[in-house]
Design a protein around this motif. Sequence first.
Motif, PDB file in Angstrom:
ATOM      1  N   LEU A 158      -2.951 -14.026   3.576  1.00 32.97           N
ATOM      2  CA  LEU A 158      -2.192 -14.391   4.777  1.00 32.97           C
ATOM      3  C   LEU A 158      -0.858 -13.646   4.854  1.00 32.97           C
ATOM      4  CD1 LEU A 158      -2.883 -18.207   5.153  1.00 32.97           C
ATOM      5  CD2 LEU A 158      -3.754 -16.332   6.548  1.00 32.97           C
ATOM      6  N   TRP A 159      -0.250 -13.313   3.715  1.00 32.08           N
ATOM      7  CA  TRP A 159       0.970 -12.515   3.716  1.00 32.08           C
ATOM      8  C   TRP A 159       0.684 -11.116   4.274  1.00 32.08           C
ATOM      9  CZ3 TRP A 159       5.469 -14.581   3.633  1.00 32.08           C
ATOM     10  CH2 TRP A 159       5.686 -15.767   2.940  1.00 32.08           C
ATOM     11  N   LEU A 160      -0.472 -10.583   3.901  1.00 33.06           N
ATOM     12  CA  LEU A 160      -0.849  -9.258   4.410  1.00 33.06           C
ATOM     13  C   LEU A 160      -1.127  -9.315   5.910  1.00 33.06           C
ATOM     14  CD1 LEU A 160      -3.137  -8.107   1.472  1.00 33.06           C
ATOM     15  CD2 LEU A 160      -0.773  -7.440   1.925  1.00 33.06           C
ATOM     16  N   LEU A 161      -1.818 -10.362   6.351  1.00 28.85           N
ATOM     17  CA  LEU A 161      -2.069 -10.521   7.787  1.00 28.85           C
ATOM     18  C   LEU A 161      -0.760 -10.666   8.553  1.00 28.85           C
ATOM     19  CD1 LEU A 161      -5.134 -12.932   7.767  1.00 28.85           C
ATOM     20  CD2 LEU A 161      -5.080 -10.610   8.663  1.00 28.85           C
ATOM     21  N   GLY A 162       0.132 -11.497   8.023  1.00 29.71           N
ATOM     22  CA  GLY A 162       1.431 -11.684   8.675  1.00 29.71           C
ATOM     23  C   GLY A 162       2.238 -10.397   8.709  1.00 29.71           C
ATOM     24  N   GLY A 163       2.255  -9.673   7.586  1.00 26.26           N
ATOM     25  CA  GLY A 163       2.964  -8.400   7.538  1.00 26.26           C
ATOM     26  C   GLY A 163       2.399  -7.389   8.520  1.00 26.26           C
ATOM     27  N   GLY A 164       1.074  -7.341   8.603  1.00 26.93           N
ATOM     28  CA  GLY A 164       0.437  -6.439   9.569  1.00 26.93           C
ATOM     29  C   GLY A 164       0.778  -6.810  11.002  1.00 26.93           C
ATOM     30  N   ALA A 165       0.827  -8.109  11.280  1.00 23.68           N
ATOM     31  CA  ALA A 165       1.187  -8.566  12.624  1.00 23.68           C
ATOM     32  C   ALA A 165       2.618  -8.187  12.962  1.00 23.68           C
ATOM     33  CB  ALA A 165       0.987 -10.071  12.731  1.00 23.68           C
ATOM     34  N   VAL A 166       3.529  -8.375  12.027  1.00 21.04           N
ATOM     35  CA  VAL A 166       4.938  -8.011  12.250  1.00 21.04           C
ATOM     36  C   VAL A 166       5.064  -6.509  12.469  1.00 21.04           C
ATOM     37  CG1 VAL A 166       7.217  -7.895  11.162  1.00 21.04           C
ATOM     38  CG2 VAL A 166       5.884 -10.014  11.048  1.00 21.04           C
ATOM     39  N   LEU A 167       4.421  -5.728  11.600  1.00 18.92           N
ATOM     40  CA  LEU A 167       4.470  -4.269  11.780  1.00 18.92           C
ATOM     41  C   LEU A 167       3.903  -3.861  13.133  1.00 18.92           C
ATOM     42  CD1 LEU A 167       3.441  -2.872   8.274  1.00 18.92           C
ATOM     43  CD2 LEU A 167       5.600  -2.504   9.480  1.00 18.92           C
ATOM     44  N   GLY A 168       2.800  -4.504  13.518  1.00 19.03           N
ATOM     45  CA  GLY A 168       2.203  -4.187  14.810  1.00 19.03           C
ATOM     46  C   GLY A 168       3.134  -4.478  15.967  1.00 19.03           C
ATOM     47  N   MET A 169       3.863  -5.592  15.883  1.00 22.88           N
ATOM     48  CA  MET A 169       4.804  -5.934  16.968  1.00 22.88           C
ATOM     49  C   MET A 169       6.007  -5.007  16.994  1.00 22.88           C
ATOM     50  SD  MET A 169       4.793 -10.092  17.184  1.00 22.88           S
ATOM     51  CE  MET A 169       5.135 -10.369  15.461  1.00 22.88           C
ATOM     52  N   LEU A 170       6.465  -4.581  15.810  1.00 26.10           N
ATOM     53  CA  LEU A 170       7.657  -3.754  15.749  1.00 26.10           C
ATOM     54  C   LEU A 170       7.388  -2.279  16.031  1.00 26.10           C
ATOM     55  CD1 LEU A 170       9.356  -5.246  12.547  1.00 26.10           C
ATOM     56  CD2 LEU A 170      10.002  -5.626  14.950  1.00 26.10           C
ATOM     57  N   ILE A 171       6.235  -1.791  15.576  1.00 20.64           N
ATOM     58  CA  ILE A 171       5.996  -0.346  15.600  1.00 20.64           C
ATOM     59  C   ILE A 171       5.038   0.078  16.703  1.00 20.64           C
ATOM     60  CG2 ILE A 171       5.128   1.596  14.262  1.00 20.64           C
ATOM     61  CD1 ILE A 171       6.022   0.089  11.743  1.00 20.64           C
ATOM     62  N   LEU A 172       3.979  -0.686  16.893  1.00 24.23           N
ATOM     63  CA  LEU A 172       2.923  -0.214  17.794  1.00 24.23           C
ATOM     64  C   LEU A 172       3.204  -0.514  19.238  1.00 24.23           C
ATOM     65  CD1 LEU A 172      -0.176  -1.120  15.640  1.00 24.23           C
ATOM     66  CD2 LEU A 172       0.985   1.059  15.825  1.00 24.23           C
TER      67      LEU A 172
END
Length: 172
Positions: A158-172
């Motif tokens: 879940l930490w990886l999913l959350g991190g991916g979601a944050v990166l997606g919102m910030l970068i993509l």
Amino acid sequence: MNILAQLALLFGKLSLVAVGGANATVPEIARQVVTLRHWLSPVQFAQLYAISNAAPGPNVMIATVIGAHVAGVPGGIVATLAMILPSGLLAILVSKGFERHAGARWQKLAKAALLPITAGLVLAAALVLTVQSVSGWLTACIALGCAVLSWCSRLHPLWLLGGGAVLGMLIL
């Protein structure tokens, strides 16, 4: 054939080959619902897979979310039951046969073969999902980073999913 019957037939057949769980059938589910039936785009499939794995519950949730996406609540119910009932009944029958022939050579061979088969199917599922979700070098780096962190650390997924979601919102 109506959509509910198509869902029942598709997930009923997949249920019988879900050695190791529903995740082992992900490549075939993707082929069926994306490539052959065009019910979902590759990106939609990857998103629904992520949602089904982020939600609490069994990995059979992939059938539920696809069924619901395709045919609403009735589609979700039909797809879920079709994914659970055939394999559940088969598991009961096989366990009775295993009890009756406990210690037989064929039984030991079957048990030994199931682990590498399941591992191969799960790896194939991971490859299909990676290919469908990577849309450029940035998402490839995120996928690779998650794979390395998952392999090398004890981080909860879940930490990886959350991190991916944050990166997606910030970068993509």
